[in-house]
Design a protein around this motif. Structure first.
Motif, PDB file in Angstrom:
ATOM      1  N   ALA A  49       1.402   1.054  17.153  1.00  0.00           N
ATOM      2  CA  ALA A  49       0.419   0.540  16.310  1.00  0.00           C
ATOM      3  C   ALA A  49       0.832  -0.128  15.012  1.00  0.00           C
ATOM      4  N   VAL A  50       1.982  -0.750  15.147  1.00  0.00           N
ATOM      5  CA  VAL A  50       2.819  -1.272  14.094  1.00  0.00           C
ATOM      6  C   VAL A  50       3.185  -2.801  14.244  1.00  0.00           C
ATOM      7  N   PHE A  51       3.307  -3.509  13.200  1.00  0.00           N
ATOM      8  CA  PHE A  51       3.887  -4.823  13.373  1.00  0.00           C
ATOM      9  C   PHE A  51       4.610  -5.105  12.253  1.00  0.00           C
ATOM     10  N   CYS A  52       5.750  -6.138  12.287  1.00  0.00           N
ATOM     11  CA  CYS A  52       6.541  -6.253  11.076  1.00  0.00           C
ATOM     12  C   CYS A  52       5.892  -7.655  10.299  1.00  0.00           C
ATOM     13  N   VAL A  53       5.950  -7.686   9.190  1.00  0.00           N
ATOM     14  CA  VAL A  53       5.222  -8.528   8.372  1.00  0.00           C
ATOM     15  C   VAL A  53       6.380  -9.130   7.503  1.00  0.00           C
ATOM     16  N   ALA A  54       6.401 -10.699   7.445  1.00  0.00           N
ATOM     17  CA  ALA A  54       7.132 -11.201   6.292  1.00  0.00           C
ATOM     18  C   ALA A  54       6.203 -11.904   5.413  1.00  0.00           C
ATOM     19  N   ASP A  58       0.767  -1.230  -0.001  1.00  0.00           N
ATOM     20  CA  ASP A  58       0.022   0.035  -0.074  1.00  0.00           C
ATOM     21  C   ASP A  58       0.919   1.186   0.005  1.00  0.00           C
ATOM     22  N   GLY A  59       2.140   1.086   0.285  1.00  0.00           N
ATOM     23  CA  GLY A  59       3.162   2.190   0.137  1.00  0.00           C
ATOM     24  C   GLY A  59       4.508   1.724   0.602  1.00  0.00           C
ATOM     25  N   VAL A  60       5.355   2.824   0.248  1.00  0.00           N
ATOM     26  CA  VAL A  60       6.742   2.755   0.202  1.00  0.00           C
ATOM     27  C   VAL A  60       7.354   3.882   1.138  1.00  0.00           C
ATOM     28  N   ALA A  61       8.404   3.633   1.846  1.00  0.00           N
ATOM     29  CA  ALA A  61       9.232   4.768   2.726  1.00  0.00           C
ATOM     30  C   ALA A  61      10.562   4.549   2.034  1.00  0.00           C
ATOM     31  N   PHE A  62      11.222   5.733   1.366  1.00  0.00           N
ATOM     32  CA  PHE A  62      12.362   5.736   1.106  1.00  0.00           C
ATOM     33  C   PHE A  62      13.250   6.409   2.437  1.00  0.00           C
ATOM     34  N   ILE A 103      12.159  -5.583  -3.282  1.00  0.00           N
ATOM     35  CA  ILE A 103      11.290  -4.721  -2.648  1.00  0.00           C
ATOM     36  C   ILE A 103      10.059  -5.634  -2.206  1.00  0.00           C
ATOM     37  N   GLY A 104       9.229  -5.667  -1.094  1.00  0.00           N
ATOM     38  CA  GLY A 104       8.343  -6.381  -0.946  1.00  0.00           C
ATOM     39  C   GLY A 104       8.652  -7.601  -0.096  1.00  0.00           C
ATOM     40  N   GLY A 105       9.733  -8.016   0.246  1.00  0.00           N
ATOM     41  CA  GLY A 105      10.114  -9.059   0.926  1.00  0.00           C
ATOM     42  C   GLY A 105       9.632  -8.957   2.475  1.00  0.00           C
ATOM     43  N   ALA A 106       9.519  -7.710   2.895  1.00  0.00           N
ATOM     44  CA  ALA A 106       8.978  -7.824   4.454  1.00  0.00           C
ATOM     45  C   ALA A 106       8.423  -6.065   4.298  1.00  0.00           C
ATOM     46  N   ALA A 107       7.503  -6.146   5.301  1.00  0.00           N
ATOM     47  CA  ALA A 107       6.922  -4.804   5.189  1.00  0.00           C
ATOM     48  C   ALA A 107       6.421  -4.422   6.725  1.00  0.00           C
ATOM     49  N   THR A 108       6.019  -3.270   6.908  1.00  0.00           N
ATOM     50  CA  THR A 108       5.208  -2.753   8.324  1.00  0.00           C
ATOM     51  C   THR A 108       3.567  -2.693   8.059  1.00  0.00           C
ATOM     52  N   LEU A 109       3.073  -3.450   9.147  1.00  0.00           N
ATOM     53  CA  LEU A 109       1.629  -3.389   9.032  1.00  0.00           C
ATOM     54  C   LEU A 109       1.075  -2.192  10.120  1.00  0.00           C
ATOM     55  N   PHE A 110       0.512  -1.095   9.450  1.00  0.00           N
ATOM     56  CA  PHE A 110      -0.027  -0.247  10.224  1.00  0.00           C
ATOM     57  C   PHE A 110      -1.648  -0.271  10.412  1.00  0.00           C
ATOM     58  N   GLU A 142       3.841  11.308   6.132  1.00  0.00           N
ATOM     59  CA  GLU A 142       5.023  11.037   7.268  1.00  0.00           C
ATOM     60  C   GLU A 142       4.416  11.300   8.784  1.00  0.00           C
ATOM     61  N   ARG A 143       3.402  12.224   8.599  1.00  0.00           N
ATOM     62  CA  ARG A 143       2.999  12.527   9.948  1.00  0.00           C
ATOM     63  C   ARG A 143       2.194  11.362  10.644  1.00  0.00           C
ATOM     64  N   ASP A 144       1.440  10.650   9.742  1.00  0.00           N
ATOM     65  CA  ASP A 144       0.811   9.396  10.287  1.00  0.00           C
ATOM     66  C   ASP A 144       1.631   8.381  10.651  1.00  0.00           C
ATOM     67  N   VAL A 145       2.751   8.477   9.979  1.00  0.00           N
ATOM     68  CA  VAL A 145       3.774   7.266  10.259  1.00  0.00           C
ATOM     69  C   VAL A 145       4.392   7.478  11.694  1.00  0.00           C
ATOM     70  N   VAL A 146       4.675   8.505  11.859  1.00  0.00           N
ATOM     71  CA  VAL A 146       5.257   9.104  13.154  1.00  0.00           C
ATOM     72  C   VAL A 146       4.355   8.789  14.438  1.00  0.00           C
ATOM     73  N   ALA A 147       2.966   9.150  13.863  1.00  0.00           N
ATOM     74  CA  ALA A 147       2.134   9.095  15.057  1.00  0.00           C
ATOM     75  C   ALA A 147       1.815   7.600  15.589  1.00  0.00           C
ATOM     76  N   GLN A 148       1.774   6.785  14.406  1.00  0.00           N
ATOM     77  CA  GLN A 148       1.334   5.126  14.787  1.00  0.00           C
ATOM     78  C   GLN A 148       2.827   4.635  15.451  1.00  0.00           C
ATOM     79  N   LEU A 149       3.917   5.051  14.738  1.00  0.00           N
ATOM     80  CA  LEU A 149       5.007   4.656  15.423  1.00  0.00           C
ATOM     81  C   LEU A 149       5.184   4.734  16.914  1.00  0.00           C
ATOM     82  N   LYS A 150       4.869   6.053  17.304  1.00  0.00           N
ATOM     83  CA  LYS A 150       4.901   6.389  18.520  1.00  0.00           C
ATOM     84  C   LYS A 150       3.760   5.628  19.399  1.00  0.00           C
TER      85      LYS A 150
END
Length: 251
Positions: free
Chosen positions: A201-206, A32-36, A176-183, A190-198
């Motif tokens: 509200a995230v999980f790592c996904v293989a 659904d998205g990618v972070a550089f 790309i796509g071998g692993a991701a973060t589930l929000f 980026e503001r939403d990324v920061v808020a959910q990390l803090k």
């Protein structure tokens, strides 16, 4: 939402990937998205924004900062307003504690990236236990081999921090796509990324990986942790029920 939270582009030395090609590959991979997070720079921001806009895909921008004690993924709520990193942190090598502190002061979030990866110079290892202000630990980096990911998940569990996941793509679009973060909640910036990390509200996904049976798992060598020694080894399969912490579901 599934976002690959660790991808490099041609703005990282030694990487030739174009942001537009990365975005297209991320869509093909079902993300659904990618972070550089280019190394020690936000110089690719305009190109990342253009790629996301032209392709109609969520393309975010942060930075992977190399410090005197490991690498850290840094996300700011408004990266457009951030000055060049040397203006913020001074002359390299940048102290890890100062990087974490200043990113937090700017309203950002910091993730300890592949902390037990011995292939980089000055890996953080158990030093992350001494840092105040980490939002998460990268528990799954698809380019890292051996026990380093397991040790990162274990460290996050010990610190009661969430785990993120990313491909670490640098050499090939196929990474790309071998692993991701589930929000848990929608991410639009980026503001939403920061808020959910803090918020944890995230999980790592293989992605596309079959869990290994218990008898096939190799217990990590205590030497992989450095001087402070090791602790129990977490199960790599399934969700860790720690209030949103640790490894999330596999796909």
């Amino acid at each position: 939402m599934l976002i690959d939270l660790h991808v490099h582009s041609r703005h990282t030395a030694g990487c030739a990937l174009a942001p537009r090609d990365v975005v297209r590959r991320a869509r093909e991979a079902g993300l659904d998205g990618v972070a550089f997070v280019d190394l020690n720079t936000l110089d690719g921001l305009e190109e990342v924004r253009a790629a996301g806009r032209d392709e109609g895909f969520l393309a975010l921008c942060g930075a992977e900062i190399a410090t005197d004690r490991g690498h850290y993924l840094c996300f700011l709520p408004e990266p457009e307003k951030v000055p060049a990193l040397p203006q913020i942190f001074g002359t390299p090598p940048w102290p890890a504690g100062e990087v974490v502190r200043k990113v937090n002061e700017m309203g950002g979030a910091v993730v300890a990236a592949h902390p037990y990866d011995k292939t980089i110079e000055h890996p953080s290892g158990d030093f992350i236990f001494t840092l105040d202000g980490l939002a998460a630990v990268e528990g799954l980096n698809a380019r890292r081999k051996g026990p380093s990911n397991d040790l990162a998940v274990e460290a996050a569990d010990h610190m009661n921090l969430p785990c993120t996941g990313g491909s670490g793509a640098k050499g090939s679009l196929d990474e790309i796509g071998g692993a991701a973060t589930l929000f848990k909640e929608p991410v639009r910036s980026e503001r939403d990324v920061v808020a959910q990390l803090k918020a944890g509200a995230v999980f790592c996904v293989a992605i596309g990986v079959t869990p290994r049976p218990p008898e096939a798992r190799r217990a990590p060598d205590r030497s992989d942790r450095g001087a402070s020694g090791g602790r129990g080894h977490p199960d790599r399969g399934g969700r860790r029920d720690r209030g949103g912490r640790g490894r999330g579901p596999r796909r």
